[in-house]
Design a protein around this motif. Sequence first.
Motif, PDB file in Angstrom:
ATOM      1  N   ILE A 194       2.949 -16.368   1.138  1.00  0.00           N
ATOM      2  CA  ILE A 194       3.819 -17.543   1.023  1.00  0.00           C
ATOM      3  C   ILE A 194       5.283 -17.139   1.001  1.00  0.00           C
ATOM      4  O   ILE A 194       6.135 -17.722   1.686  1.00  0.00           O
ATOM      5  N   LEU A 195       5.593 -16.094   0.214  1.00  0.00           N
ATOM      6  CA  LEU A 195       6.998 -15.724   0.031  1.00  0.00           C
ATOM      7  C   LEU A 195       7.616 -15.173   1.314  1.00  0.00           C
ATOM      8  O   LEU A 195       8.808 -15.364   1.556  1.00  0.00           O
ATOM      9  N   ARG A 196       6.820 -14.475   2.144  1.00  0.00           N
ATOM     10  CA  ARG A 196       7.373 -13.945   3.385  1.00  0.00           C
ATOM     11  C   ARG A 196       7.943 -15.065   4.255  1.00  0.00           C
ATOM     12  O   ARG A 196       8.966 -14.875   4.929  1.00  0.00           O
ATOM     13  N   TYR A 197       7.303 -16.226   4.232  1.00  0.00           N
ATOM     14  CA  TYR A 197       7.766 -17.346   5.066  1.00  0.00           C
ATOM     15  C   TYR A 197       8.693 -18.284   4.314  1.00  0.00           C
ATOM     16  O   TYR A 197       9.518 -18.973   4.911  1.00  0.00           O
ATOM     17  N   LYS A 198       8.573 -18.294   2.977  1.00  0.00           N
ATOM     18  CA  LYS A 198       9.404 -19.188   2.181  1.00  0.00           C
ATOM     19  C   LYS A 198      10.798 -18.618   1.949  1.00  0.00           C
ATOM     20  O   LYS A 198      11.792 -19.347   1.978  1.00  0.00           O
ATOM     21  N   LYS A 199      10.886 -17.307   1.699  1.00  0.00           N
ATOM     22  CA  LYS A 199      12.176 -16.663   1.436  1.00  0.00           C
ATOM     23  C   LYS A 199      12.271 -15.363   2.226  1.00  0.00           C
ATOM     24  O   LYS A 199      12.242 -14.254   1.670  1.00  0.00           O
ATOM     25  N   PRO A 200      12.399 -15.441   3.540  1.00  0.00           N
ATOM     26  CA  PRO A 200      12.466 -14.220   4.360  1.00  0.00           C
ATOM     27  C   PRO A 200      13.747 -13.420   4.152  1.00  0.00           C
ATOM     28  O   PRO A 200      13.808 -12.238   4.508  1.00  0.00           O
ATOM     29  N   HIS A 201      14.784 -14.039   3.533  1.00  0.00           N
ATOM     30  CA  HIS A 201      16.078 -13.378   3.379  1.00  0.00           C
ATOM     31  C   HIS A 201      16.106 -12.381   2.224  1.00  0.00           C
ATOM     32  O   HIS A 201      17.025 -11.558   2.139  1.00  0.00           O
ATOM     33  N   LEU A 202      15.142 -12.438   1.303  1.00  0.00           N
ATOM     34  CA  LEU A 202      15.188 -11.565   0.135  1.00  0.00           C
ATOM     35  C   LEU A 202      15.119 -10.098   0.535  1.00  0.00           C
ATOM     36  O   LEU A 202      14.436  -9.723   1.489  1.00  0.00           O
ATOM     37  N   LYS A 203      15.838  -9.272  -0.214  1.00  0.00           N
ATOM     38  CA  LYS A 203      15.814  -7.840   0.044  1.00  0.00           C
ATOM     39  C   LYS A 203      14.440  -7.279  -0.308  1.00  0.00           C
ATOM     40  O   LYS A 203      13.892  -7.547  -1.363  1.00  0.00           O
ATOM     41  N   ARG A 204      13.895  -6.472   0.601  1.00  0.00           N
ATOM     42  CA  ARG A 204      12.581  -5.885   0.404  1.00  0.00           C
ATOM     43  C   ARG A 204      12.660  -4.378   0.612  1.00  0.00           C
ATOM     44  O   ARG A 204      12.987  -3.918   1.709  1.00  0.00           O
ATOM     45  N   VAL A 256     -15.469   0.904   1.514  1.00  0.00           N
ATOM     46  CA  VAL A 256     -15.274  -0.546   1.538  1.00  0.00           C
ATOM     47  C   VAL A 256     -14.307  -0.972   0.431  1.00  0.00           C
ATOM     48  O   VAL A 256     -13.378  -1.757   0.660  1.00  0.00           O
ATOM     49  N   ALA A 257     -14.532  -0.435  -0.772  1.00  0.00           N
ATOM     50  CA  ALA A 257     -13.633  -0.766  -1.881  1.00  0.00           C
ATOM     51  C   ALA A 257     -12.214  -0.289  -1.592  1.00  0.00           C
ATOM     52  O   ALA A 257     -11.237  -0.971  -1.917  1.00  0.00           O
ATOM     53  N   GLY A 258     -12.093   0.886  -0.962  1.00  0.00           N
ATOM     54  CA  GLY A 258     -10.767   1.414  -0.629  1.00  0.00           C
ATOM     55  C   GLY A 258     -10.047   0.566   0.397  1.00  0.00           C
ATOM     56  O   GLY A 258      -8.832   0.359   0.309  1.00  0.00           O
ATOM     57  N   ALA A 259     -10.788   0.041   1.395  1.00  0.00           N
ATOM     58  CA  ALA A 259     -10.174  -0.833   2.399  1.00  0.00           C
ATOM     59  C   ALA A 259      -9.650  -2.110   1.760  1.00  0.00           C
ATOM     60  O   ALA A 259      -8.538  -2.573   2.060  1.00  0.00           O
ATOM     61  N   ALA A 260     -10.456  -2.691   0.866  1.00  0.00           N
ATOM     62  CA  ALA A 260     -10.000  -3.893   0.162  1.00  0.00           C
ATOM     63  C   ALA A 260      -8.788  -3.587  -0.701  1.00  0.00           C
ATOM     64  O   ALA A 260      -7.829  -4.375  -0.767  1.00  0.00           O
ATOM     65  N   SER A 261      -8.823  -2.443  -1.349  1.00  0.00           N
ATOM     66  CA  SER A 261      -7.720  -2.057  -2.220  1.00  0.00           C
ATOM     67  C   SER A 261      -6.434  -1.827  -1.431  1.00  0.00           C
ATOM     68  O   SER A 261      -5.342  -2.173  -1.888  1.00  0.00           O
ATOM     69  N   LEU A 262      -6.550  -1.258  -0.227  1.00  0.00           N
ATOM     70  CA  LEU A 262      -5.362  -0.987   0.583  1.00  0.00           C
ATOM     71  C   LEU A 262      -4.652  -2.280   0.974  1.00  0.00           C
ATOM     72  O   LEU A 262      -3.415  -2.354   0.935  1.00  0.00           O
ATOM     73  N   CYS A 263      -5.431  -3.297   1.341  1.00  0.00           N
ATOM     74  CA  CYS A 263      -4.806  -4.579   1.708  1.00  0.00           C
ATOM     75  C   CYS A 263      -4.000  -5.135   0.538  1.00  0.00           C
ATOM     76  O   CYS A 263      -2.873  -5.626   0.720  1.00  0.00           O
ATOM     77  N   ALA A 264      -4.566  -5.057  -0.659  1.00  0.00           N
ATOM     78  CA  ALA A 264      -3.848  -5.532  -1.837  1.00  0.00           C
ATOM     79  C   ALA A 264      -2.668  -4.628  -2.163  1.00  0.00           C
ATOM     80  O   ALA A 264      -1.614  -5.101  -2.611  1.00  0.00           O
ATOM     81  N   ALA A 265      -2.821  -3.315  -1.919  1.00  0.00           N
ATOM     82  CA  ALA A 265      -1.731  -2.369  -2.216  1.00  0.00           C
ATOM     83  C   ALA A 265      -0.488  -2.688  -1.404  1.00  0.00           C
ATOM     84  O   ALA A 265       0.638  -2.580  -1.905  1.00  0.00           O
ATOM     85  N   PHE A 266      -0.667  -3.087  -0.148  1.00  0.00           N
ATOM     86  CA  PHE A 266       0.483  -3.455   0.681  1.00  0.00           C
ATOM     87  C   PHE A 266       1.226  -4.646   0.082  1.00  0.00           C
ATOM     88  O   PHE A 266       2.461  -4.691   0.064  1.00  0.00           O
ATOM     89  N   ALA A 267       0.460  -5.629  -0.410  1.00  0.00           N
ATOM     90  CA  ALA A 267       1.085  -6.800  -1.017  1.00  0.00           C
ATOM     91  C   ALA A 267       1.840  -6.413  -2.286  1.00  0.00           C
ATOM     92  O   ALA A 267       2.976  -6.856  -2.515  1.00  0.00           O
ATOM     93  N   TYR A 268       1.217  -5.591  -3.127  1.00  0.00           N
ATOM     94  CA  TYR A 268       1.875  -5.130  -4.345  1.00  0.00           C
ATOM     95  C   TYR A 268       3.152  -4.370  -4.024  1.00  0.00           C
ATOM     96  O   TYR A 268       4.175  -4.512  -4.701  1.00  0.00           O
ATOM     97  N   ALA A 269       3.089  -3.510  -3.009  1.00  0.00           N
ATOM     98  CA  ALA A 269       4.245  -2.681  -2.665  1.00  0.00           C
ATOM     99  C   ALA A 269       5.416  -3.545  -2.203  1.00  0.00           C
ATOM    100  O   ALA A 269       6.578  -3.264  -2.525  1.00  0.00           O
ATOM    101  N   GLU A 270       5.142  -4.614  -1.451  1.00  0.00           N
ATOM    102  CA  GLU A 270       6.234  -5.492  -1.015  1.00  0.00           C
ATOM    103  C   GLU A 270       6.888  -6.167  -2.211  1.00  0.00           C
ATOM    104  O   GLU A 270       8.122  -6.241  -2.301  1.00  0.00           O
ATOM    105  N   PHE A 271       6.089  -6.658  -3.150  1.00  0.00           N
ATOM    106  CA  PHE A 271       6.661  -7.280  -4.344  1.00  0.00           C
ATOM    107  C   PHE A 271       7.431  -6.270  -5.191  1.00  0.00           C
ATOM    108  O   PHE A 271       8.504  -6.568  -5.704  1.00  0.00           O
ATOM    109  N   ALA A 272       6.879  -5.056  -5.335  1.00  0.00           N
ATOM    110  CA  ALA A 272       7.569  -4.040  -6.133  1.00  0.00           C
ATOM    111  C   ALA A 272       8.911  -3.677  -5.517  1.00  0.00           C
ATOM    112  O   ALA A 272       9.854  -3.329  -6.225  1.00  0.00           O
ATOM    113  N   GLY A 273       9.012  -3.762  -4.200  1.00  0.00           N
ATOM    114  CA  GLY A 273      10.275  -3.480  -3.527  1.00  0.00           C
ATOM    115  C   GLY A 273      11.282  -4.610  -3.645  1.00  0.00           C
ATOM    116  O   GLY A 273      12.457  -4.431  -3.321  1.00  0.00           O
ATOM    117  N   MET A 274      10.834  -5.794  -4.089  1.00  0.00           N
ATOM    118  CA  MET A 274      11.740  -6.921  -4.286  1.00  0.00           C
ATOM    119  C   MET A 274      12.110  -7.108  -5.752  1.00  0.00           C
ATOM    120  O   MET A 274      13.275  -7.265  -6.098  1.00  0.00           O
TER     121      MET A 274
END
Length: 469
Positions: A374-384, A45-63
């Motif tokens: 928010i950022l995915r819809y606010k600034k979709p043009h940013l490089k990711r 359960v903790a790993g599933a919650a962590s994975l959802c957050a990991a995806f968000a972190y990874a998108e920001f780290a790529g920007m």
Amino acid sequence: MVRTLGLTQLTMIGVGAIIGAGIFSLAAAVARGTAGPAVLISFLVAGAASLCAAFAYAEFAGMVPKAGSSYTYCAAVLGEIVGWIVGWDLLLEYTAIVAVVAIGMSGYLGFLLDAVGIQLPTWALGAPGTGTGHKIDLLAVAICLAVAWLLTRGTRTSARVDTVLTIVKIAIVLLVIVVGFTKVSTDNLTPFAPFGFGGAFAGAATVFFAVFGYDALSTAAEESVEARNKVPKAMMFSLAISMALYVLTCIVLTGMQHYTELDPSSGISSAFASVGLNGLANVIAVGAVIGIVTVTFSFMMGAARLWYALSRDGLMPAWFGAIHPKRKVPHRATWVIGVVSALLAGVLPVNAVAELTNIGVLLAFMVVSVAVLILRYKKPHLKRGFRCPGMPVVPVLGIAFSGWLMSYLLWETWARLGAWLAIGLVIYAAYGYRRTRRVMPGGSVDLDALDDLTDAEDAEPHIARETVR
């Protein structure tokens, strides 16, 4: 700072942060007192919650692969004050995590010392209230200070040491799994959920701090080669490797020894000793010490880089963010983190510190998930360099999971977090508000400007320095 970290070293920092006290200490403690063999469910359960957050972190780290991690991400989207709250929150949480894992390591060090006939005086065996005559956990204090010293030797040197130790740790965990499965008894797995599945879910809230670490990894972005591409990959690789090892180890741990007999301080070693494998128990204790050193390394590194980013942006005094002229690391911040974590580890019991770390990180995960949505819809043009899949479902699940796990924590934990955040708001109002730099008039980091700057940094670090000038 100097860009020296590649994909392998970044992944090892992530695995080093995730695999440690969760396997070697906390799994046994949660199984015995909260979940029973259903501690396996707690980790899933903790790993599933962590994975959802990991995806968000990874998108920001790529920007925006900057040293501030969650602080920078949240400030960029939700404003400077939200970024400060998250950064101030994580400054405490990372420091507390260092203390938690140092306490866990001291239990295994004590196991090893007892095996060779060395006994510390009673006053040095634990924090007040953890045993008769205990005054301070001396081994935990020494661990925190030793890791701070290692980190001030330079990123390249300390990362090489961390990589070697992490590989040794993984090898020992695999040894535990392979040998342990030959000693598993299904009788020990019954009843599977003696505290009900509510106990397993409550256990998930406690073990959550054992299934993240990629957020600390993201603070090393300014010391990474091709950070936009490699930091998100390292996050995914490290979480996948760690969760596979956690699941298999939980089965072995509760299958070898009945959950009521597990030793919370040195669970795996005591389980192997209980089936007559005393020699291997000592090897595992050595592996636990090595493994927990890498966790301490990763989170102390993350805390120091976060403090560096806050100081660089004017939210904290510049003195803390000073870079050593020769070793190119934030040495002052590292030593402050080392000393404070040593004090926490020396005088507080492990459960109090563990719950404090969880609530703060869960709060940060919620805010980062909101920000990426928010950022995915606010600034979709940013490089990711990485895109969070399943939008908007995955970030929403990350928010829901985090809030749900927070609801299982004690009110005292909420009170401690509230007090810490109140102190942070006073500091922001009195100092940071008028001294911030590289911040737009509206209060948000200029993502478009940072987008161009990160391209330069990834290609030629000296170009970025000239751009700043």
